[in-house]
Write a protein that holds these residues in place. Sequence first.
Motif, mmCIF file in Angstrom:
data_model
loop_
_atom_site.group_PDB
_atom_site.id
_atom_site.type_symbol
_atom_site.label_atom_id
_atom_site.label_comp_id
_atom_site.label_asym_id
_atom_site.label_seq_id
_atom_site.Cartn_x
_atom_site.Cartn_y
_atom_site.Cartn_z
ATOM 1 N N UNK A 257 -7.758 -2.947 4.299
ATOM 2 C CA UNK A 257 -6.929 -1.911 3.684
ATOM 3 C C UNK A 257 -6.543 -0.814 4.676
ATOM 4 N N UNK A 258 -7.482 -0.255 5.477
ATOM 5 C CA UNK A 258 -7.074 0.784 6.434
ATOM 6 C C UNK A 258 -5.996 0.309 7.414
ATOM 7 N N UNK A 259 -6.110 -0.945 7.858
ATOM 8 C CA UNK A 259 -5.114 -1.464 8.795
ATOM 9 C C UNK A 259 -3.748 -1.604 8.133
ATOM 10 N N UNK A 260 -3.738 -2.058 6.890
ATOM 11 C CA UNK A 260 -2.480 -2.197 6.165
ATOM 12 C C UNK A 260 -1.819 -0.833 5.977
ATOM 13 N N UNK B 50 2.176 3.285 7.701
ATOM 14 C CA UNK B 50 2.440 4.577 8.344
ATOM 15 C C UNK B 50 3.446 4.418 9.473
ATOM 16 N N UNK B 51 3.243 3.387 10.306
ATOM 17 C CA UNK B 51 4.165 3.151 11.416
ATOM 18 C C UNK B 51 5.570 2.817 10.919
ATOM 19 N N UNK C 211 0.925 11.577 5.222
ATOM 20 C CA UNK C 211 -0.043 11.292 4.160
ATOM 21 C C UNK C 211 -0.668 9.910 4.339
ATOM 22 N N UNK C 212 0.156 8.919 4.683
ATOM 23 C CA UNK C 212 -0.373 7.568 4.886
ATOM 24 C C UNK C 212 -1.319 7.515 6.081
ATOM 25 N N UNK C 213 -0.977 8.235 7.162
ATOM 26 C CA UNK C 213 -1.854 8.243 8.331
ATOM 27 C C UNK C 213 -3.210 8.856 8.024
ATOM 28 N N UNK C 214 -3.203 9.972 7.297
ATOM 29 C CA UNK C 214 -4.473 10.598 6.898
ATOM 30 C C UNK C 214 -5.260 9.692 5.966
ATOM 31 N N UNK D 248 -16.064 2.044 7.179
ATOM 32 C CA UNK D 248 -16.736 1.516 8.367
ATOM 33 C C UNK D 248 -17.254 2.595 9.309
ATOM 34 N N UNK D 249 -17.150 3.860 8.921
ATOM 35 C CA UNK D 249 -17.639 4.996 9.724
ATOM 36 C C UNK D 249 -16.971 5.085 11.080
ATOM 37 N N UNK D 250 -15.719 4.579 11.161
ATOM 38 C CA UNK D 250 -14.976 4.699 12.420
ATOM 39 C C UNK D 250 -13.481 4.710 12.087
ATOM 40 N N UNK D 251 -12.732 5.262 13.039
ATOM 41 C CA UNK D 251 -11.297 5.325 12.853
ATOM 42 C C UNK D 251 -10.686 3.967 13.152
#
Length: 319
Positions: A57-60, A65-66, A302-305, A315-318
Amino acid sequence: MTFLAGHWLWLLLVVGALAVAYVLLSMRRGVYAARFASAGLLASVLPRRPQWWRRHVPAVVLLLTLATMVFALARPARTERIPRERATIMLAIDVSNSMAATDITPNRLESAKKGAEAFVDQLPPRINLGLVSFAGSAAVLVPPTTDRESVRASIRNLQLGPSTAIGEGIFACLQAITMLGDQVTADGQTPPPAAIVLLSDGETQRGRPNAEASEAALGARVPVDTIAYGTPDGTLDVGGQQVPVPVNDAALHEIARTTGGSYHRATSGDELRSVYQGLGSSIGYRTEFHEVTMWFVGLSLCLGLTAAALSLAFSSRLP
């Protein structure tokens, strides 16, 4: 929605390539993990990972965002129709005897009257509208005015006449436009833009030729939008004999081409109303573009945040 700097949209291909690369990398990791012979051994070697959807989900969201940032670079804008405050339109209607043909119910002229009235109704109220009728000669029935009722009344009272003089009809329109322009100039204002909407079914038989009238309209920078009204099989009852009165498409098309106007053909009352509706939208209104770039900038932020927050939470990481 339109884009004022659409050349930036090619960057969407880069975003798509990143999405494909991410999918292939995820599949490769799955194949690598499947090589372990024992699920217990796999669990002892790899650290605990979040559920599969939490990993992706974070990658999507980051890819979205891009993509949103690319749309922002392309300067998106919404279109809005704004009524023209200053313009002059001359409506020229052929009333030659061939307009009595019944290939269009009840006949060409009566159907044309209804279409013309619908055209009058849809124009912005501050547009100057005039009416010219022409058969063997042309007459300005209503000079350019904002009084719509006088134009409607004159349309209802149109009567048939012998022969056809399309060129004279154009010259009569130009004369009315010039007279209004002189009045406006005398008041210290610049003449408003003008256009002619001409409806006919025949070809010029009297008066000055179409080519001369078209050159005059071109010189005055007045486009002539033409409507060829009728069918190729139209006939007229003359003394008990059916005389063919086919519509002359070529002549009207040439007038529009020469003057920078648009050519239309209508073979029924419904088609004529549709043509008039399109002309009313293009002549009586102008299109303005209002940028909404900041909407996309805000959405991408907003999507980037959101992508960063989800990655930290899962996952405790960006990402």
